[in-house]
Design a protein around this motif. Structure first.
Motif, short mmCIF file in Angstrom:
data_model
loop_
_atom_site.label_atom_id
_atom_site.label_comp_id
_atom_site.label_asym_id
_atom_site.label_seq_id
_atom_site.Cartn_x
_atom_site.Cartn_y
_atom_site.Cartn_z
N LYS A 85 0.81 -1.13 -0.28
CA LYS A 85 0.13 -0.05 -0.13
C LYS A 85 0.78 1.25 0.05
O LYS A 85 0.30 2.29 -0.72
N VAL A 86 2.09 1.45 0.64
CA VAL A 86 2.76 2.39 0.61
C VAL A 86 3.36 2.61 -0.70
O VAL A 86 3.49 3.69 -1.18
N LYS A 87 3.92 1.46 -1.29
CA LYS A 87 4.52 1.54 -2.64
C LYS A 87 3.43 2.01 -3.61
O LYS A 87 3.73 2.84 -4.45
N GLU A 88 2.20 1.44 -3.60
CA GLU A 88 1.26 1.76 -4.39
C GLU A 88 1.04 3.34 -4.33
O GLU A 88 0.63 3.90 -5.36
N GLU A 89 1.09 3.99 -3.15
CA GLU A 89 0.58 5.18 -3.19
C GLU A 89 1.87 6.13 -3.71
O GLU A 89 1.67 7.32 -4.33
N LEU A 92 1.37 6.25 -7.50
CA LEU A 92 0.50 6.95 -7.77
C LEU A 92 0.74 8.48 -7.87
O LEU A 92 0.40 9.36 -8.61
N ARG A 93 1.34 9.01 -6.50
CA ARG A 93 1.81 10.23 -6.44
C ARG A 93 2.72 10.63 -7.59
O ARG A 93 2.88 11.64 -8.17
N ASP A 94 3.94 9.55 -8.10
CA ASP A 94 4.59 9.81 -9.16
C ASP A 94 4.05 10.26 -10.53
O ASP A 94 4.41 11.11 -11.03
N ILE A 95 3.04 9.36 -10.86
CA ILE A 95 2.40 9.40 -12.15
C ILE A 95 1.35 10.40 -12.24
O ILE A 95 0.89 10.67 -13.19
N GLU A 96 1.12 10.73 -11.14
CA GLU A 96 -0.28 11.76 -11.03
C GLU A 96 -0.09 12.81 -11.86
O GLU A 96 -1.06 13.33 -12.76
N PRO A 97 0.94 13.70 -11.79
CA PRO A 97 0.97 14.88 -12.64
C PRO A 97 0.99 14.93 -13.97
O PRO A 97 0.19 15.40 -14.79
N HIS A 198 -4.59 -0.92 -11.84
CA HIS A 198 -4.87 0.35 -12.27
C HIS A 198 -5.17 0.66 -13.67
O HIS A 198 -5.56 1.79 -14.00
N PHE A 199 -4.81 -0.36 -14.40
CA PHE A 199 -4.93 -0.09 -16.04
C PHE A 199 -6.00 -1.00 -16.47
O PHE A 199 -5.94 -2.00 -16.21
N LYS A 200 -6.69 -0.56 -17.63
CA LYS A 200 -7.61 -1.12 -18.43
C LYS A 200 -6.61 -2.02 -19.45
O LYS A 200 -5.63 -1.57 -19.69
#
Length: 205
Positions: A85-89, A92-97, A198-200
């Motif tokens: 869960k830590v790595k997932e977050e 997500l923070r990395d690719i969000e921008p 997280h990806f289709k």
């Protein structure tokens, strides 16, 4: 004298009989009431009543456990799960921008169909997306002239990014495919699990 004494005995006997009759008739209803009330005081009935309360308590516990199940019971205490869960977050923070920017480019009115990206947006798309496409060299071909937004060649209702080559040709590319490769390169241990969640499936070229 005997007669009055006998009369008194008869009256006394009659009074005793009447008193016993009254006691019996009054006592009977009293005993019946006690019998009706016995379940609340009888030990066996108390255990029965206690047994009736147990399911109610069990339901509360079960409903609480059910709430935990809906949140993956036991997983919160699993060190591997917490690490995931830590790595997932972090991912997500990395690719969000870049995801936010790309969706804005594709779905807002900032760009009309066939319009080239401004330099600032193009720089992010090239460095954060196109550079990680598994076939980036083939996509660039003769050379990169610009990045364009236009309708998908097969799905006209959706828009996608295009590489405009120096020879004047252009070809579409999937930003999701680029992101997947970026995640595989930077987070090799957790990449496949993240991508599955997280990806289709299927994301174009």
């Amino acid at each position: 004298m005997a007669t009055p004494l006998l009369l008194r005995q008869v009256l006394l006997l009659h009074r005793l009989r009447f008193h016993n009759y009254q006691r019996l008739t009054v006592a009977a209803p009293h005993r019946l009431w006690c019998t009706a009330a016995t379940p609340t005081t009888n030990p066996s009935s108390s255990s029965s009543e206690h047994a009736k309360q147990k399911p109610s308590s069990a339901v509360t516990i079960n409903s609480s456990n059910f709430a935990l199940k809906s949140k993956d019971p036991g997983r919160e205490g699993d060190p591997d799960y917490r690490k995931w869960k830590v790595k997932e977050e972090e991912i997500l923070r990395d690719i969000e921008p870049v995801v936010v920017l790309t969706k804005d480019i594709l779905h807002s009115r900032r760009y009309i169909d066939g319009e080239q990206l401004i330099d600032e947006d193009e720089k992010v798309v090239v460095e954060k997306l196109l550079a990680y496409h598994p076939h980036s060299e083939d996509k660039i071909g003769s050379g990169l002239d610009s990045i364009m937004v236009d309708r998908h060649p097969q799905f006209g209702n959706s828009r996608c990014l295009f590489v405009v080559r120096t020879d004047g040709s252009w070809i579409d590319f999937s930003y999701q495919k680029c992101l997947r490769e970026y995640i595989r390169a930077k987070y090799p241990i957790h990449a496949e699990k993240f991508i599955r969640e997280h990806f289709k499936r299927g994301s174009g070229g």
